[in-house]
Enzyme design. Sequence first.
Site, PDB file in Angstrom:
ATOM      1  CB  ALA A 178      41.545  36.864  39.820  1.00  0.00           C
ATOM      2  CG  HIS A 179      46.205  40.768  43.273  1.00  0.00           C
ATOM      3  ND1 HIS A 179      47.268  40.241  43.962  1.00  0.00           N
ATOM      4  CD2 HIS A 179      45.820  41.890  43.952  1.00  0.00           C
ATOM      5  CE1 HIS A 179      47.520  40.996  45.021  1.00  0.00           C
ATOM      6  NE2 HIS A 179      46.656  42.010  45.029  1.00  0.00           N
ATOM      7  N   PRO A 180      43.543  39.148  44.503  1.00  0.00           N
ATOM      8  CG  PRO A 180      43.396  39.608  46.812  1.00  0.00           C
ATOM      9  CD  PRO A 180      42.719  39.884  45.501  1.00  0.00           C
TER      10      PRO A 180
ATOM     11  CD  GLU B 240      48.010  37.226  42.506  1.00  0.00           C
ATOM     12  OE1 GLU B 240      47.553  37.112  43.663  1.00  0.00           O
ATOM     13  OE2 GLU B 240      48.389  38.306  42.039  1.00  0.00           O
TER      14      GLU B 240
END
Length: 274
Positions: free
Chosen positions: A246-248, A252
């Site tokens: 997953a960003h942010p 990551e």
Amino acid sequence: MTIIQRAAHLLPDEDTDISEAIEAIFRQDGIALMLRADVTRVEGRSGERVQVRVRSPGGEHVIEASDLLVAVGRVPRTRDVGLDAAGVEIDTRGFIVVNDRLETSAPNTWALADSAGSPQQTHVALDDYRIVNANVFGDGARRTTDRLFPHTVFIDPELGRIGLTEREARRRGLDIRVAQVPASAVPRARTLAETRGLLKAVIDPGSQDVLGFAMLAPEAGEVTAVVQMAMLGRLPYTALRDGILAHPTMAEGLNYLFSAPLRESAIGVSNAGR
Ligand SMILES: Cc1cc2nc3c(=O)[nH]c(=O)nc-3n(C[C@H](O)[C@H](O)[C@H](O)COP(=O)(O)OP(=O)(O)OC[C@H]3O[C@@H](n4cnc5c(N)ncnc54)[C@H](O)[C@@H]3O)c2cc1C
């Protein structure tokens, strides 16, 4: 604040680049470091006024301060409890001598955790308990050798580490590749405005196994657990390179780390000793 350290680096068991990064952060944050330094005399009373006399390569210094925190390691209090009468052997430093099943020299007597010389961490103490439990009540197959456990140094930003350092891998004569990125490469580090530090992995180029991981950045202890799961499951490093994270999030950063060009180790086998 001044930290006085006898060794050449604050964390001598870590790779030099990791310890140097921590030292740079501490200095930026206004902490003075005296490395290769010996305390020769202390006067005064902590909480009021103390004078600490220090000998370092730069000469003799006297540090004037209000408080003194001594953190030079712990020794086991095993000498006066009658272990010898029970036939339980202790070593010269006071640790109870155990085999890799945590059996002592006396029959049906077990020792675990700090007293048995295990790495001094709560999660290792818990695992020692599991080993004794398995050996007393279970199939007896569990041993202390070759277990994989992380450690986190709760500084700011955190240091998380698991498995082999680059230096230890070279000391063992392993052919390795190293991936490394600055913490600033991780988008979440930028949104947190804490871009100091680095991420580093030691990889076996043949099997693609992750042999070790170190992270000096926010949430490093949590991200280390992600790498630990990959190591436990023997996932190739490419799973961490290509998995969709997953960003942010700080995790990551593993995508960025394992996408970085793999370099040969700069540490020669002959220079890998400490
Ligand atoms: C300041 C500090 C911070 C730490 N921070 C962390 C951390 O963040 N993360 C981490 O993983 N580890 C940390 N540790 C290490 C961790 O606390 C120990 O490794 C862990 O507690 C070891 O467990 P143990 O069961 O061996 O010993 P302990 O937890 O010390 O338990 C031993 C028990 O035996 C009792 N005892 C001692 N002598 C006798 C006697 N003669 N008779 C009866 N009872 C006795 C003691 O009172 C104590 O309750 C820290 C340690 C310290 C000192």
